[in-house]
Design an enzyme around this catalytic site. Sequence first.
Site, PDB file in Angstrom:
ATOM      1  N   LYS A  73      -6.693  17.249 -34.272  1.00 47.35           N
ATOM      2  CA  LYS A  73      -6.165  16.053 -34.911  1.00 47.35           C
ATOM      3  C   LYS A  73      -6.938  15.799 -36.207  1.00 47.35           C
ATOM      4  O   LYS A  73      -8.165  15.829 -36.218  1.00 47.35           O
ATOM      5  CB  LYS A  73      -6.288  14.851 -33.975  1.00 47.35           C
ATOM      6  CG  LYS A  73      -5.436  13.659 -34.388  1.00 47.35           C
ATOM      7  CD  LYS A  73      -5.355  12.640 -33.283  1.00 47.35           C
ATOM      8  CE  LYS A  73      -4.371  11.532 -33.624  1.00 47.35           C
ATOM      9  NZ  LYS A  73      -4.247  10.543 -32.549  1.00 47.35           N
ATOM     10  N   ARG A  85       9.115  -0.325 -20.196  1.00 46.34           N
ATOM     11  CA  ARG A  85       9.112   0.921 -19.425  1.00 46.34           C
ATOM     12  C   ARG A  85       8.650   0.685 -17.980  1.00 46.34           C
ATOM     13  O   ARG A  85       8.782   1.571 -17.149  1.00 46.34           O
ATOM     14  CB  ARG A  85       8.206   1.950 -20.105  1.00 46.34           C
ATOM     15  CG  ARG A  85       8.459   2.081 -21.595  1.00 46.34           C
ATOM     16  CD  ARG A  85       7.668   3.212 -22.210  1.00 46.34           C
ATOM     17  NE  ARG A  85       8.431   4.441 -22.165  1.00 46.34           N
ATOM     18  CZ  ARG A  85       7.934   5.642 -22.384  1.00 46.34           C
ATOM     19  NH1 ARG A  85       6.655   5.789 -22.640  1.00 46.34           N
ATOM     20  NH2 ARG A  85       8.692   6.711 -22.330  1.00 46.34           N
ATOM     21  N   GLU A 122       2.871   3.598 -18.086  1.00 50.52           N
ATOM     22  CA  GLU A 122       3.087   2.159 -17.975  1.00 50.52           C
ATOM     23  C   GLU A 122       3.509   1.743 -16.575  1.00 50.52           C
ATOM     24  O   GLU A 122       3.063   0.701 -16.067  1.00 50.52           O
ATOM     25  CB  GLU A 122       4.138   1.710 -18.997  1.00 50.52           C
ATOM     26  CG  GLU A 122       3.710   1.857 -20.444  1.00 50.52           C
ATOM     27  CD  GLU A 122       4.013   3.210 -21.047  1.00 50.52           C
ATOM     28  OE1 GLU A 122       3.756   3.397 -22.248  1.00 50.52           O
ATOM     29  OE2 GLU A 122       4.508   4.097 -20.309  1.00 50.52           O
TER      30      GLU A 122
END
Length: 647
Positions: A284, A399, A371
Amino acid sequence: MPYSLLQTINSPADLRRLPRTELVKLAGELRAFVLDTVSRSKVGGHLGSNLGAVELTVALHYVFNTPHDRLVWDVGHQTYPHKVLTGRREQMHSLRQQDGVSGFPRRDESEYDTFGTGHSSTSISAAHGMAMAAKIKGEDRKAVAIIGDGSMTAGMAFEALNNAGVPHGGLLGDVLVILNDNDMSISPPVGALNKYLARLMSGSFYSAAREGAKSVLKNTPLYEFARRFEEHTKGMVVPGTIFEEFGFNYVGPIDGHDLDALIPTLENLRDKKGPQFLHVVTKKGQGYKLAEADPVKYHAASGVFDPAVGFVKSTAPAKTTFTQVFGEWLCDMAEQDKRLVGITPAMREGSGMVEFHKRFPTRYHDVGIAEQHSVTFAAGLACEGLKPVVAIYSTFLQRAYDQMLHDVALQNLPVVFALDRAGLVGADGATHAGNYDIAFTRCIPKMSVLTPADENECRQALFTAFQHAGPVTVRYPRGAGVGVAIQKEMQALPWGKGEIRRSSGKPMRGNAPAAQAAPRVAILSFGTLLYPALAAAESLDATVANMRFVKPLDHELVAELARTHDALVTVEDGCVMGGAGSAVMESLQAAGLNLPVLQLGLPDEFIEHGDAGRLMAQCGLDAAGIEQAVLKRFGARPALLRPAANQ
């Protein structure tokens, strides 16, 4: 010219005409262009994930016949290089701005954006659907899902793998899943899967074999051959993988920044039938040292910065954000009550829980991008007498709706849902907007819904919710409020009670002379729109109530205002349909009170990315918009006053 090669690429077809030897140069220019674009943008954008996906993006468009072959990007915040290569280079200056390029894939923006994303872990399901559609229609095309290691922690990804790896009606889709493993989602990734992926790269048997081969082959012509061969054979020294158990042909891990490894591997997988799985390892922030060193900080840029020095701290005093209010309250509350447990689905930084994690590590739980699990996990904690606080964005709570209803509310468990990013979120757009939580939470029995108006009231509302014996949501927007001083001492708000913040000076209904032109209006405000409502009320000479609670609604206050005013106006930064205004209408109907009501809130449409303040004004939810709406509906028109039957 700084982008001499990139400027010749207006579509992936142009890219595919390049000699492979030019691709490294193209990747370098593309990386520099993305960094320049994000650093110059007034609204910023996602940075680290895009810098890490440059070579992978180049290789995918070089190998696959896009858009005929479908690329499905998970989450979608790593698609800036994809957008640049697919004809949007000249529009990237408008990134995340109103009427400009979206920060996420959008089907209506480009034919190369095959699936709209903004939430995680959807790519494998969508790509599997596309691959099966091709089989059913008799079309020869590939579907490729690009998913990060953070997104692989979500159950939906495994549901899709479980389904895509087996034939259905004799058909097996030609789907390729690419795991872009950068060992970093937004917050550091957690869970057993991440540890498993790490073991693939660090296992002692693999490491010993690798180092032994190096020592033997070093300084021989076979060394470079072996280095490249290694990228294709790492998986061979590891026992069978979980992905093969799902029915996928697993290849990898390989270096996701090495085009000489990526391209031949992708070409081989492109020509294979059935479900394929490629594990690539990327970094990243690749190519930008500051982002490589601090990938969390450089996950996203919030505004203009200097690439040479990074983010420059503003000298202007910053207002306290609602997220900071929550983070400070969480630590203070944890000091007072050892039962408090903080939970986040992979949003430690975004939800303001970094300090809580440092101070209370055994009571902090990052469950990954899961979630649904976060909510039922909280329910289990509550069953055992603990007091869980789930810090979650409004858009992500959608969600876990079934878990909130079935596992928490049905059992009346004391779980506090701290809903960050309620209302419009500006540059992130419709995929991340928290427009719907009032409507979808207030209809759940046992669930309470609090809408604090400012920073101090947010702190007190969180304290109030924590004292409650059942499930509660406390919603607050992104960013700062009006700058109200925050009271350190925590005091519970009167449960289910609003307050009058301004009283109209007009004669009360029933005492006005017959010639009275303008009706007496009361504005019922829910949440931070209290302050524009107060500003509008000065011009209108209207009463203003800070309702605080959507549920339980202050029915007594609603009835009192209805009896003493000619019209009511409800104001909220959520959807009008089913929202707080609807709750007021229901209350009036139940009490047999009949008077005009104007409901102001977000319209029944998806509101796209742009400056949050400007978008709110366009929705008529700034002070001027509220004033104009009231005057248009109720101003100086006696016919709109309360019906005579109610006099």
